[in-house]
Design a protein around this motif. Structure first.
Motif, PDB file in Angstrom:
ATOM      1  N   LYS A 309      80.498   8.445 -23.345  1.00 25.30           N
ATOM      2  CA  LYS A 309      79.332   9.011 -23.632  1.00 25.30           C
ATOM      3  C   LYS A 309      79.027  10.236 -24.896  1.00 25.30           C
ATOM      4  O   LYS A 309      77.197   9.925 -25.575  1.00 25.30           O
ATOM      5  N   ALA A 376      81.602  11.057 -12.994  1.00 26.52           N
ATOM      6  CA  ALA A 376      80.535  11.376 -14.316  1.00 26.52           C
ATOM      7  C   ALA A 376      79.814  12.303 -14.142  1.00 26.52           C
ATOM      8  O   ALA A 376      79.000  11.439 -15.914  1.00 26.52           O
ATOM      9  N   GLN A 377      80.123  13.281 -14.900  1.00 33.06           N
ATOM     10  CA  GLN A 377      80.431  14.312 -15.925  1.00 33.06           C
ATOM     11  C   GLN A 377      81.333  14.022 -17.226  1.00 33.06           C
ATOM     12  O   GLN A 377      80.533  14.738 -18.432  1.00 33.06           O
ATOM     13  N   THR A 392      77.280   8.462  -6.621  1.00 34.07           N
ATOM     14  CA  THR A 392      77.122   8.981  -7.928  1.00 34.07           C
ATOM     15  C   THR A 392      77.226   8.369  -8.961  1.00 34.07           C
ATOM     16  O   THR A 392      77.620   8.342 -10.032  1.00 34.07           O
ATOM     17  N   ASN A 396      76.290   6.164 -12.149  1.00 36.25           N
ATOM     18  CA  ASN A 396      76.345   7.170 -13.458  1.00 36.25           C
ATOM     19  C   ASN A 396      77.171   4.792 -14.275  1.00 36.25           C
ATOM     20  O   ASN A 396      76.631   4.683 -15.020  1.00 36.25           O
ATOM     21  N   LYS A 399      73.992   3.685 -15.046  1.00 36.90           N
ATOM     22  CA  LYS A 399      73.117   4.035 -16.500  1.00 36.90           C
ATOM     23  C   LYS A 399      74.346   3.413 -17.798  1.00 36.90           C
ATOM     24  O   LYS A 399      74.016   3.287 -18.985  1.00 36.90           O
ATOM     25  N   TYR A 400      75.606   3.021 -17.479  1.00 38.37           N
ATOM     26  CA  TYR A 400      76.148   3.502 -18.679  1.00 38.37           C
ATOM     27  C   TYR A 400      77.777   2.036 -18.265  1.00 38.37           C
ATOM     28  O   TYR A 400      78.712   2.129 -18.143  1.00 38.37           O
TER      29      TYR A 400
END
Length: 469
Positions: A309, A376-377, A392, A396, A399-400
């Motif tokens: 990220k 995810a975080q 969740t 994620n 998105k990634y």
């Protein structure tokens, strides 16, 4: 007896100034005791009784020491607060940030045995052998067995690192990661390269194209990092140390000099350096490799899955980031990767009620919902397979999508690639990094660097084991 074992371990730690002590040394330190005295390992599990599953934890407060700061710390605080608000067992968790991993383990060493200041502690991978042999912990396997927890829920190649050859899992994986090859897709396309290299020699083969056509100033940025050296051994399927890579018993010497693994690594690395494809970007703490990649200077770099990220954010969408498996040393290598990160250790404060509360908190932290959120975080692996079914997690990964590489690589590895457990891992990494640095600076040959690594690490192991003998 147990106090004498701990005193021995602490004495060894102080004697060698283990600012980041990873593990302890010999079986003597952990289990070979005077006649009639119980071993540290057997003492570690005595708090768990047949009633463990039914212990009333109402009104119990436990203390959790961790080393997650920044964004990761915010995610940790969220999980702790969620548990405190929602658990129906009357448990309160007091979460205390202890600083870096080194700070946590050093504070633990200074605590009073039986009143250690914490009930649960997050310890990095380097501390695994030390914690196993210390006598401070309740082996996680004891809690798993007493509760009837289905351990098959845990990713097997993650669990393998924290499990000894006798099948005992000593700690619970929590924030786990592996290394990846990151690459600039735009540069690859401009250079006409359609296949991502799977080994160091294959990286050398595309070096000129990336620099002449792709616009790269560096082909690959490789930080001088002992973890990468260890991973290259795993990719070769070769042990770093003896005694089953330190899993059958505490290691007494390295094997990478005898099995050829160390020289294979340094020869391939030096070849990339000598051809101008992999310049000396310094040790891992400098972050130069990451900066060179995210700024568009380097076409590739090696980095942890947990960096994904940050890499995407720092590159700012200026180019498309690709991810691939960690490269092998030779195209013929069949090994996998080992995890890094940290795990959760239950400390034995001779209080079954607190132990039961600690276990309930651990189960919450590794629940599919919690692990999907944590992934995810933070970018760390979800350590239970069911987390991949959580929305969740699915959102994620959509998105990634680059993170799917990390999961595929983990699943394609085997428990045999779990990596070494070593009594003096922090010192070992420093020695390895110094010798690689000396090699890149032209002070020693690859052969001399491997010989120096082996000699210095063996001496450190021998001295540590002697003190603990």
């Amino acid at each position: 007896m147990k106090r004498r074992v701990i005193a021995s371990i602490l004495a060894a730690a102080m004697a060698f100034s283990l600012a980041a002590c990873g593990n302890t040394a010999s079986n003597t330190a952990a289990g070979a005791t005077a006649e009639g005295e119980e071993s540290a390992e057997s003492a570690g599990s005595s708090v768990i009784t047949d009633n463990f599953k039914n212990v009333d934890t109402n009104g119990t407060t436990i203390t959790f020491w961790h080393s997650m700061g920044g964004v990761n710390g915010e995610a940790m605080d969220y999980l702790v607060n969620k548990f405190n608000e929602e658990n129906e067992d009357g448990i309160t968790v007091e979460s205390v940030y202890q600083g870096e991993y080194d700070d946590t383990i050093n504070k633990l060493k200074s605590a009073q045995i039986g009143n250690m200041g914490a009930d649960l502690v997050q310890i990095y991978d380097l501390g695994t052998r030390f914690m196993i042999d210390s006598g401070w912990v309740i082996p996680m396997q004891d809690m798993i067995d007493a509760d009837g927890y289905d351990i098959s829920q845990i990713e097997p190649n993650v669990a393998a690192y924290y499990t000894t050859d006798d099948g005992t899992m000593y700690s619970m994986p929590f924030n786990s990661s592996t290394p990846l090859l990151y690459y600039n897709k735009d540069m690859f396309e401009a250079a006409g390269i359609t296949e991502v290299p799977a080994s160091l020699p294959e990286i050398a083969e595309i070096g000129d194209a990336l620099m002449e056509k792709g616009g790269a100033q560096e082909v690959i940025a490789i930080s001088i990092y002992g973890w990468y050296f260890e991973q290259f051994l795993c990719k070769q399927g070769l042990n770093m140390v003896d005694n089953g890579n330190g899993r059958e018993a505490a290691a007494t010497k390295v094997e990478f000099d005898e099995n050829g693994g160390g020289l294979n690594i340094l020869n391939a690395w030096y070849d990339l350096y000598e051809k101008g494809y992999a310049p000396n970007v310094g040790r891992s703490g400098s972050d130069t490799a990451t900066t060179d990649f995210t700024s568009g200077k380097a076409a590739m770099m090696l980095a942890s899955t947990a960096s994904l990220k940050q890499v995407l954010e720092d590159s700012g969408g200026n180019f498309e980031v690709g991810t691939a498996y960690y490269p092998a040393v030779s195209p013929d290598d069949k090994g996998g990767v080992s995890i890094g990160g940290a795990s959760l250790w239950a400390l034995n404060n001779q209080d079954e009620t607190k132990a039961a509360a600690t276990w309930k908190f651990i189960k919450f932290l590794i629940s599919p919902e919690s692990q999907a959120y944590w992934n995810a975080q933070t970018g760390y692996f979800p350590i239970v397979t069911a987390a991949q079914e959580e929305q969740t997690f699915k959102d994620n990964i959509a998105k990634y999508p680059q993170f799917q590489t990390a999961l595929d690589q983990l699943h394609d590895s085997t428990p045999e690639s779990a990596g070494a457990l070593l009594s003096v891992f922090p010192e070992s990494r420093q020695i390895v990094e110094t010798q690689i640095e000396n090699m890149l600076n032209g002070n020693v040959t690859p052969e001399e660097a491997v010989d120096n690594m082996a000699s210095e690490i063996n001496k450190t192991i021998e001295e540590y084991n002697l003190v603990n003998g």
